[in-house]
Design a protein around this motif. Structure first.
Motif, mmCIF file in Angstrom:
data_model
loop_
_atom_site.group_PDB
_atom_site.id
_atom_site.type_symbol
_atom_site.label_atom_id
_atom_site.label_comp_id
_atom_site.label_asym_id
_atom_site.label_seq_id
_atom_site.Cartn_x
_atom_site.Cartn_y
_atom_site.Cartn_z
ATOM 1 N N GLY A 8 39.981 38.397 40.857
ATOM 2 C CA GLY A 8 40.590 39.220 40.108
ATOM 3 C C GLY A 8 41.036 39.019 38.513
ATOM 4 O O GLY A 8 41.721 37.503 39.084
ATOM 5 N N ILE A 9 41.394 39.024 37.166
ATOM 6 C CA ILE A 9 41.638 38.213 36.245
ATOM 7 C C ILE A 9 42.050 39.462 35.295
ATOM 8 O O ILE A 9 41.211 40.972 35.151
ATOM 9 C CB ILE A 9 40.811 37.616 35.194
ATOM 10 C CG1 ILE A 9 40.023 36.495 36.111
ATOM 11 C CG2 ILE A 9 41.635 37.197 34.335
ATOM 12 C CD1 ILE A 9 39.177 35.733 35.802
ATOM 13 N N ASP A 10 43.356 39.656 34.899
ATOM 14 C CA ASP A 10 43.983 40.333 34.110
ATOM 15 C C ASP A 10 44.348 39.653 32.766
ATOM 16 O O ASP A 10 44.913 39.093 32.754
ATOM 17 C CB ASP A 10 44.844 41.409 34.607
ATOM 18 C CG ASP A 10 45.556 42.193 33.547
ATOM 19 O OD1 ASP A 10 44.938 42.368 32.697
ATOM 20 O OD2 ASP A 10 46.946 42.679 33.777
ATOM 21 N N VAL A 11 43.293 40.020 31.832
ATOM 22 C CA VAL A 11 43.950 39.193 30.482
ATOM 23 C C VAL A 11 44.696 39.905 29.385
ATOM 24 O O VAL A 11 44.066 41.550 29.058
ATOM 25 C CB VAL A 11 42.867 38.626 29.044
ATOM 26 C CG1 VAL A 11 42.829 38.173 28.643
ATOM 27 C CG2 VAL A 11 41.612 38.083 29.932
ATOM 28 N N SER A 12 45.463 39.479 28.443
ATOM 29 C CA SER A 12 46.892 40.859 28.334
ATOM 30 C C SER A 12 46.973 39.616 27.003
ATOM 31 O O SER A 12 46.232 38.377 26.706
ATOM 32 C CB SER A 12 47.728 40.936 28.358
ATOM 33 O OG SER A 12 49.019 39.947 28.452
ATOM 34 N N LYS A 13 47.564 40.301 25.884
ATOM 35 C CA LYS A 13 47.871 39.589 24.544
ATOM 36 C C LYS A 13 48.284 38.216 25.017
ATOM 37 O O LYS A 13 48.043 37.162 24.315
ATOM 38 C CB LYS A 13 48.503 40.811 23.730
ATOM 39 C CG LYS A 13 48.863 39.753 22.530
ATOM 40 C CD LYS A 13 49.433 40.867 21.875
ATOM 41 C CE LYS A 13 49.714 40.287 20.001
ATOM 42 N NZ LYS A 13 50.375 40.988 19.307
ATOM 43 N N LEU A 14 49.947 38.045 25.675
ATOM 44 C CA LEU A 14 50.442 36.617 25.997
ATOM 45 C C LEU A 14 50.210 36.280 27.576
ATOM 46 O O LEU A 14 50.656 35.179 27.391
ATOM 47 C CB LEU A 14 51.638 37.426 26.094
ATOM 48 C CG LEU A 14 52.281 38.088 25.239
ATOM 49 C CD1 LEU A 14 53.866 38.079 25.200
ATOM 50 C CD2 LEU A 14 51.970 37.024 23.693
ATOM 51 N N THR A 15 48.844 36.674 28.530
ATOM 52 C CA THR A 15 49.064 36.062 29.986
ATOM 53 C C THR A 15 47.836 36.234 29.837
ATOM 54 O O THR A 15 47.226 37.318 30.166
ATOM 55 C CB THR A 15 49.930 36.681 30.748
ATOM 56 O OG1 THR A 15 50.022 37.989 30.560
ATOM 57 C CG2 THR A 15 51.731 36.645 29.853
ATOM 58 N N ILE A 16 47.191 35.506 30.761
ATOM 59 C CA ILE A 16 46.197 35.887 32.067
ATOM 60 C C ILE A 16 46.691 35.532 33.296
ATOM 61 O O ILE A 16 47.651 34.860 33.895
ATOM 62 C CB ILE A 16 45.506 33.932 31.169
ATOM 63 C CG1 ILE A 16 45.399 34.765 30.607
ATOM 64 C CG2 ILE A 16 43.299 34.719 32.447
ATOM 65 C CD1 ILE A 16 44.351 32.670 29.677
ATOM 66 N N ASP A 17 46.677 36.695 34.041
ATOM 67 C CA ASP A 17 46.952 37.494 35.468
ATOM 68 C C ASP A 17 45.885 36.923 36.559
ATOM 69 O O ASP A 17 44.675 37.800 36.578
ATOM 70 C CB ASP A 17 47.621 38.283 35.995
ATOM 71 C CG ASP A 17 49.092 38.709 34.739
ATOM 72 O OD1 ASP A 17 49.401 37.308 34.800
ATOM 73 O OD2 ASP A 17 49.124 39.346 34.009
ATOM 74 N N VAL A 18 45.675 36.145 37.598
ATOM 75 C CA VAL A 18 44.495 35.321 38.096
ATOM 76 C C VAL A 18 45.093 36.602 40.193
ATOM 77 O O VAL A 18 45.951 35.738 40.000
ATOM 78 C CB VAL A 18 44.404 34.233 37.843
ATOM 79 C CG1 VAL A 18 43.035 33.733 38.803
ATOM 80 C CG2 VAL A 18 43.614 34.129 36.486
ATOM 81 N N HIS A 19 43.605 36.678 39.877
ATOM 82 C CA HIS A 19 44.562 36.669 42.052
ATOM 83 C C HIS A 19 43.257 36.373 42.704
ATOM 84 O O HIS A 19 42.019 36.942 42.928
ATOM 85 C CB HIS A 19 44.712 37.954 41.888
ATOM 86 C CG HIS A 19 44.961 38.179 42.916
ATOM 87 N ND1 HIS A 19 46.298 38.126 44.473
ATOM 88 C CD2 HIS A 19 43.932 38.722 44.692
ATOM 89 C CE1 HIS A 19 46.185 37.572 45.956
ATOM 90 N NE2 HIS A 19 44.878 38.562 45.839
ATOM 91 N N LEU A 20 43.525 35.275 43.766
ATOM 92 C CA LEU A 20 41.903 34.851 44.012
ATOM 93 C C LEU A 20 42.732 36.161 45.656
ATOM 94 O O LEU A 20 42.667 35.866 46.691
ATOM 95 C CB LEU A 20 42.413 33.872 44.714
ATOM 96 C CG LEU A 20 42.376 32.564 43.504
ATOM 97 C CD1 LEU A 20 42.256 31.219 44.022
ATOM 98 C CD2 LEU A 20 40.967 33.205 42.487
ATOM 99 N N HIS A 21 41.206 36.604 46.193
ATOM 100 C CA HIS A 21 42.230 37.665 46.999
ATOM 101 C C HIS A 21 40.805 37.464 48.357
ATOM 102 O O HIS A 21 39.826 35.772 47.528
ATOM 103 C CB HIS A 21 40.987 39.218 46.454
ATOM 104 C CG HIS A 21 41.121 39.383 47.782
ATOM 105 N ND1 HIS A 21 41.674 40.476 48.196
ATOM 106 C CD2 HIS A 21 40.113 40.160 49.108
ATOM 107 C CE1 HIS A 21 42.098 41.548 48.884
ATOM 108 N NE2 HIS A 21 40.956 41.557 49.323
#
Length: 54
Positions: A8-21
Motif C-alpha cells: 500500500g502506497i500513499d503519496v503526499s506532497k512531502l512524503t511517500i508512506d508505504v506498508h507491506l501488508h
C-alpha cells in the motif's frame, strides 16, 4: 496465483508512506528523488526476505 504480501502506497506532497501488508513492514520516505530511490531499495530488500507468492 495467490499473493501473500500486498503493498500500500500513499503519496503526499512531502512524503511517500508505504506498508507491506502480510509482513507488517511500514516506512515513510521523503517525496523527492533520493526518497524514491530509498523506497525502491527498501521494497527490493523486503521482497528478497519474504516469500511474496505462494
Amino acid at each position: 496465483m495467490k499473493y501473500k504480501v500486498f503493498i500500500g502506497i500513499d503519496v503526499s506532497k512531502l512524503t511517500i508512506d508505504v506498508h507491506l501488508h502480510g509482513i507488517g513492514a511500514s516506512k515513510t520516505f521523503s517525496n523527492e528523488e533520493k526518497g524514491f530511490a530509498l523506497f525502491l531499495s527498501w521494497v527490493k530488500k523486503h521482497s528478497k526476505q519474504s516469500e511474496w507468492r505462494r
